[in-house]
Structures are given as C-alpha cells and as structure tokens.
Design an enzyme around this catalytic site. Structure first.
Site, PDB file in Angstrom:
ATOM      1  N   ASP A  22       0.810  -1.220   0.000  1.00  0.00           N
ATOM      2  CA  ASP A  22       0.000   0.000   0.000  1.00  0.00           C
ATOM      3  C   ASP A  22       0.842   1.269   0.000  1.00  0.00           C
ATOM      4  O   ASP A  22       0.656   2.159   0.851  1.00  0.00           O
ATOM      5  CB  ASP A  22      -0.930   0.012   1.215  1.00  0.00           C
ATOM      6  CG  ASP A  22      -1.675  -1.300   1.402  1.00  0.00           C
ATOM      7  OD1 ASP A  22      -2.162  -1.838   0.391  1.00  0.00           O
ATOM      8  OD2 ASP A  22      -1.764  -1.786   2.541  1.00  0.00           O
ATOM      9  N   GLU A 190     -11.510   0.724  -2.829  1.00  0.00           N
ATOM     10  CA  GLU A 190     -10.784   1.056  -1.596  1.00  0.00           C
ATOM     11  C   GLU A 190      -9.545   1.878  -1.934  1.00  0.00           C
ATOM     12  O   GLU A 190      -9.368   2.330  -3.066  1.00  0.00           O
ATOM     13  CB  GLU A 190     -10.371  -0.237  -0.875  1.00  0.00           C
ATOM     14  CG  GLU A 190      -9.494  -1.156  -1.733  1.00  0.00           C
ATOM     15  CD  GLU A 190      -9.215  -2.495  -1.083  1.00  0.00           C
ATOM     16  OE1 GLU A 190      -9.691  -2.722   0.049  1.00  0.00           O
ATOM     17  OE2 GLU A 190      -8.513  -3.316  -1.705  1.00  0.00           O
TER      18      GLU A 190
END
Length: 514
Positions: A22, A190
C-alpha cells in the site's frame, strides 16, 4: 555522460521487489519520500527515501510501537497499520493511517527521518480504512477514506468528511461520494488518494480486489461530487496482476509518475513505477491502450538522472556494528526493552522469551525482514546461551505457516533441529546432536518460494544441506518474512532463561550481496 543521456537509462519493474504494501509517496524539493502499511509489525510505518524514484533506502520507521500499545503487545496478524497516506503541509510531514479495529490516526514530523510525534486518533471507529487528507485552496481540509466490510459491514464505497486543518477533529458530516455498488463491475473499491489539479478534485482508487483488480481515477468540480470515472491502469496481457493502489508523484521536470503495488503472494506486495501522462484532461498510466487505459510497463527511461550506481533496494545485510536495531528489522508485536541487545560489537543478543505454546506465530519477539522477490540466501552464526532445557534459537521463514533451523537445549546437551509449523504445534523434520553450541545457519529461497536449510560448525567446514524443501507461505496481508528468534520454556526464571547471540547476517539476492 550527460544528464540527458543518463535520463534515458532504463529502470526495470518492480523497483522494490519485496513486501512494501500500500505505498504512498510525495516529492518535496528534489527528494522523494515513501511510506507503506506495516500491519502488526513493530516498529511500524516504514519511511523510505529516494532521489530518482527508482533506488530507495529505508531511513526510519515512524511508529516505534503500534497504538494502542497494550493491545499490540501480542501478535495480531492482519491488524494494525493498514494503508496510510503521506503529505507535506505547512512545513510538516503528515502521516494519516488507519487501524481497522480502532480508527484513523495522525502523526507529524518536520523531518521525515524523525523523530515523529506521538500518534493521535482523529476519527475513532471500526472499519474505517485507507484515509487521505487534502488541504484545499481556501484553507479548509478534507479526508477521504474507505470501508472494511469485515468490521463495518459495508464496503465498496468512498466517504469524504471535512476535518479541521490541524487534523485534530471532524467538523462536518461524512458523505458517501462514490458508491461502487452503483458502478457496473466494481467491487472492493478502496485505497483512495485525494488530490486537486486545475480546479478538479481527483480520487485515485483501485477496485476489483488486490490480486485481480485495476486502478481508477475519479474527478469532480466539487469535493462532494458527483464524480465521473475512468479505468486508467489494468493488467491487460501483462504478468502484473492487480495493479493496485499507490501514489501520483511529480518529478522536478514536471513529468508525472505513479507508484503502485502488485500482489506476488509469498513475496508480498511489490512496488512498480509507471509513467503517467494527461490526455484530454484525464491521467493515463503505463503503456497507453485504448479509451484512456494503460497497462504496466516492465522497463522505462528513468524519471530523473540516475543517482548512485544501478538500481538499489534497501540494504538487508547487517553486521551489527551500530548500536540499536537497524530500521530494516521489525518484531511481530510491540517490543519490550529486554528483548534484544545490540551494542555495536558485531553481535545481536536475543533473550529467550517464554513460549506458552510450540508456535512461533504467537511469539512477538521474532525479529524479521521481508523476503526478497528474487532468489536469496541468508546466513548467520548463532550461539545458544543458557542451560535450561527447552531453550531454542534459530532462523525462521515465517508466514501463516513457518519452518526454522536452529539449536535446542535438551536434558543431555544441544541438538540441531529443523522444524515446521503444524496446526498450532511443530513437526520435527530433522534433529540430531549438535557438535557445538555455536553453528552457522543458512536459508536459501528460490524464485518460487521453495526453501532449503543448511548448517555447519564454522567457515572451514562444508555445509550440511538438509534435503527437505519447504514451500514458503505468505502471512496475513503480507509476504513471508525471514526472522531470528530465541525462546524458552514458561516458568523458567528470567536469569536462567538464556537466549542466543547472533553474528552478522549476510544476505545475497540473485547472487549479489544485498
């Protein structure tokens, strides 16, 4: 070589071929800074630095311990620090990160090398994930975030809420600005990142799942929407599955770039760098395809002239000649002061921690690094200390399952043992009397994640290769890790528990020292 010719030197993807999940990144001046999620690992929130977006060094970890500190005194695999964001505002570097079980936290620093402030909770609650702030032209501030269905009962939507400019409190009501259920084919929307460019509000967000999804760009004239969208990066015919969330970064020459990750299973979420351009007011990432879409490139001219030699990843080997534990290492839970001792004399001492079960997954005091995405070899020397039976130490390849090679104190002496996890206990693959209480250990992992172990008494002797190969297994939302440990039997007095002394750790990746 001129700067112009240097700039045409190719880099290859992934630029970080290891587990840096991420990623988010920014440029401040001529420096690029990147952070990544770290889940239950402590210290957490790794901070990386680059001058060219290609070669990176791991300079510090922003979180010495994962909050709430007492909660993460135990390994809580898959929880902790999820996808964070990094920004620079009003002279401060700002990290906003989520814990899906506790809420959204903020911490700041004038220098990304630290020290960082104590984190504070901006938005408590379960299921709030992937936050990113934006300070608007009028001084107001906003936060976008996603939702974890496992905690909140909802997912596949993006929410924006107004917050105060100091990111201390919410000052408005949250609004859903993108509902993925209303977009054909969208699922698991997301990882949003919020930007503003030329009067447009932009949300870059992936959808479709970590290993199978794509990258989308949303734009609106209002931060509250409505947002139009385009898919701007997809796998297409390449081997780069995902390609998942990341960061839009500009270079000093005005060019635009996108850092994203690819889920490589046992090797974790590796980081790719893609060229990005603007076409008809929309970003296009990677190699151009039709309808504004792009696909990942495997090679491309460097964003800026090369800095240093070749394409470098963070250092993995450690000679333990510096006091304290280097940034490259992390524990499986918040550490206590007595877990390790590194005085700079070339050794690392681990005090044996009580093992209530025969399961290293439940031990916080396992000191680890990420497993590289290319063939690697790890070697160290270890000495078992203490006379209490059951004391053991070694090198482990750790994931949802694990295998380790090391030394075990028995009632009659010291054994060398190869063991693997098996349903909350361990299976012994090999065990025999050790010729000494000090051995060299070696772990070799190939490009498929198949691992073999070996030992020897010293560097004048041949290696004893253990014939059993073991397939590495990824962890919870992370890749496999290579770790060092020392454990003892519960009930053993602290002054009798002993431990282990490790010598330098030597790592080679694809045949070169790393």
């Amino acid at each position: 070589m001129t700067d112009e010719r240097q700039a045409m030197v190719l880099y290859s993807n992934p630029v970080l071929d290891a587990d840096w999940p991420d990623p988010d990144a920014i440029r401040v001046g001529d420096d690029f800074w990147m952070i990544a999620s770290s889940f239950n690992r402590a210290p957490g929130l790794p901070v990386l630095h680059s001058r060219d977006l290609v070669s990176w060094t791991h300079v510090t970890n922003a979180l010495p311990a994962v909050p709430p500190v007492a909660h993460y005194a135990l390994p809580r695999h898959g929880s902790g620090v999820w996808a964070p964001s990094l920004r620079h505002h009003d002279g401060l570097f700002v990290i906003v990160f989520p814990d899906p079980d506790h809420g959204i936290y903020v911490l700041t620093a004038p220098d990304p090398r630290g020290p960082w402030s104590e984190p504070w909770c901006l938005l408590p609650g379960r299921g709030l994930i992937d936050p990113c702030p934006l300070w608007d032209d009028d001084g107001r501030a906003y936060l976008v975030h996603g939702w974890a269905g496992s905690r909140a009962g909802i997912k596949n939507r993006l929410t924006v809420v107004e917050v105060d400019p100091g990111l201390r409190q919410v000052v408005g009501d949250p609004r859903t600005v993108v509902d993925g259920d209303e977009l054909p084919g969208f699922r698991t929307l997301e990882g949003p990142k919020l930007y503003k460019r030329d009067g447009w509000y932009w949300i870059f967000a992936p959808a479709g799942g970590v290993a199978t999804g794509w990258q989308t760009a949303f734009r609106s004239r209002s931060v509250w929407g409505p947002y139009d969208h385009r898919v701007v990066l997809e796998q297409d015919s390449t081997a780069v599955n995902g390609p998942h969330q990341g960061a839009w970064v500009d270079a000093p020459d005005g060019s635009d770039w996108f850092l994203h990750f690819q889920d490589r299973g046992v090797f974790g979420r590796v980081v790719h760098l893609q060229p990005m351009r603007w076409v008809d007011g929309w970003p296009q990432i990677g190699e151009p395809l039709g309808q504004g879409r792009g696909r990942p490139v495997l090679e491309h001219p460097r964003p800026v002239p090369a800095v240093g030699d070749g394409q470098q990843e963070p250092v993995r080997s450690d000679d333990f000649t510096s006091a304290g534990t280097a940034a490259r290492w992390h524990w499986q839970a918040n550490p206590l002061p007595g877990w390790s001792e590194a005085t700079g004399d070339g050794t690392l001492r681990l005090r044996a921690q009580a093992a209530t079960r025969d399961d290293l997954r439940e031990q916080g005091a396992v000191l680890c690094q990420q497993l590289p995405g290319r063939p690697s070899t790890w070697a160290t020397r270890v000495r078992l200390q203490g006379d209490a039976p059951g004391t053991r130490c070694g090198m482990v390849l750790l994931g949802r399952e694990y295998a380790w090679l090391g030394l075990v104190r028995t009632p009659t002496g010291v054994d060398v043992a190869l063991r693997r996890s098996g349903g909350g206990t361990e299976d012994t693959l090999a065990q025999l009397p050790a010729p000494a209480d000090t051995l060299d250990l070696r772990l070799t992992v190939d490009d498929e994640g198949s691992a073999t172990f070996a030992w020897r008494t010293d560097d004048t002797r041949p290696w004893h290769d253990l014939p059993t190969a073991w397939a590495a297994v990824e962890g919870r939302w992370i890749g496999a890790e290579v770790g060092l440990f020392a454990t003892g039997m519960p009930g053993t007095p602290l002054d009798e528990r002993g431990g282990a002394v490790f010598g330098p750790v030597r790592v080679t990746v694809a045949g070169k020292e790393a």
